[in-house]
Design a protein around this motif. Sequence first.
Motif, PDB file in Angstrom:
ATOM      1  N   LEU A 178       9.120  -4.621  40.686  1.00  0.00           N
ATOM      2  CA  LEU A 178       8.254  -4.545  42.097  1.00  0.00           C
ATOM      3  C   LEU A 178       6.851  -4.495  42.106  1.00  0.00           C
ATOM      4  CD1 LEU A 178      10.998  -2.250  44.039  1.00  0.00           C
ATOM      5  CD2 LEU A 178      11.048  -4.633  43.992  1.00  0.00           C
TER       6      LEU A 178
ATOM      7  N   ALA B 111       9.843  -9.551  44.859  1.00  0.00           N
ATOM      8  CA  ALA B 111       9.851  -8.992  43.576  1.00  0.00           C
ATOM      9  C   ALA B 111       8.821  -9.744  42.844  1.00  0.00           C
ATOM     10  CB  ALA B 111      11.233  -9.044  43.153  1.00  0.00           C
TER      11      ALA B 111
ATOM     12  N   GLU C 156       7.974   5.767  39.991  1.00  0.00           N
ATOM     13  CA  GLU C 156       7.284   4.427  39.921  1.00  0.00           C
ATOM     14  C   GLU C 156       5.808   4.625  39.840  1.00  0.00           C
ATOM     15  OE1 GLU C 156      10.959   2.618  40.982  1.00  0.00           O
ATOM     16  OE2 GLU C 156      10.107   4.307  41.367  1.00  0.00           O
TER      17      GLU C 156
ATOM     18  N   SER D 237      13.047   0.834  42.110  1.00  0.00           N
ATOM     19  CA  SER D 237      13.211  -0.232  41.258  1.00  0.00           C
ATOM     20  C   SER D 237      14.688  -0.398  41.082  1.00  0.00           C
ATOM     21  CB  SER D 237      12.369  -0.082  40.059  1.00  0.00           C
ATOM     22  OG  SER D 237      11.004  -0.163  40.485  1.00  0.00           O
TER      23      SER D 237
END
Length: 260
Positions: free
Chosen positions: A97, A128, A64, A193
């Motif tokens: 997220l 979230a 991420e 995620s």
Amino acid sequence: MEKPLSIAAIKALLNDINHPLDERIAVFRLDQRKGVSTALTSWEKRLEKEREKERKLKIMLEHEQLIWGSGLSLIAGIDEVGRGPLAGPVVAAAVMLPTDIQILGINDSKQLSSEKREQLFIEIQKHALGIGIGIKDQTVIDDVNIYQATKLAMLEAIQQLPQVPDYLLIDAMRLPTSIPQESLIKGDSKSLSIAAASIVAKVTRDRMMAEYDLLYPGYGFAQNSGYGTKRHLAGLEKIGVCPIHRQSFSPVRQALNNSF
């Protein structure tokens, strides 16, 4: 002379101390009582577990972080639950997220207890940016096969998100979509995620199967989630096939043949 704190009081204080350099720890270490020593040992173990969770969080955010660093802020992690069971739907979840996410303990849902999954499910819902759920039942599975039904559930989960994601991180699957994507083998143990999506999908499906257990008792759906356990197979043999069974799966097909 000042009376020392009781061991119970020290244990209560340790519950709120989260840093090894807290000056109270040095004072407690001078206490010769065995109960205090035991309490400190337990505190140290708890602190180490928390540090390990923080390290795990950092590792599981590496994919991420690279994507966020490229300027893409909305990443949807996608995973599914329910490809193997003999009954019930396949459920997929897509979870986006925030970049400052700090929920500790998120991991592959299979590595967590049901109680921990429920706790994390609530936390994920709270923090979230978006959650989408895709569900394809036994009729779709029997019609197009479980692999294609899984893809359809994942695509539906993406469509249910409040915003179109910039990028997809998917557990061991590629999807027919124009959204940039990356498929990660065992992604639920590598990407936060995807792991979050696995928890959401698992809790959602387990709740559905518990409700089906009330409608169709005798198979143990609340305990086995539709997988082919001994109790489930015994139920198939004794009661026969119920409406949520996947007729394209061999044990169910065999049970149908035996009923004629």
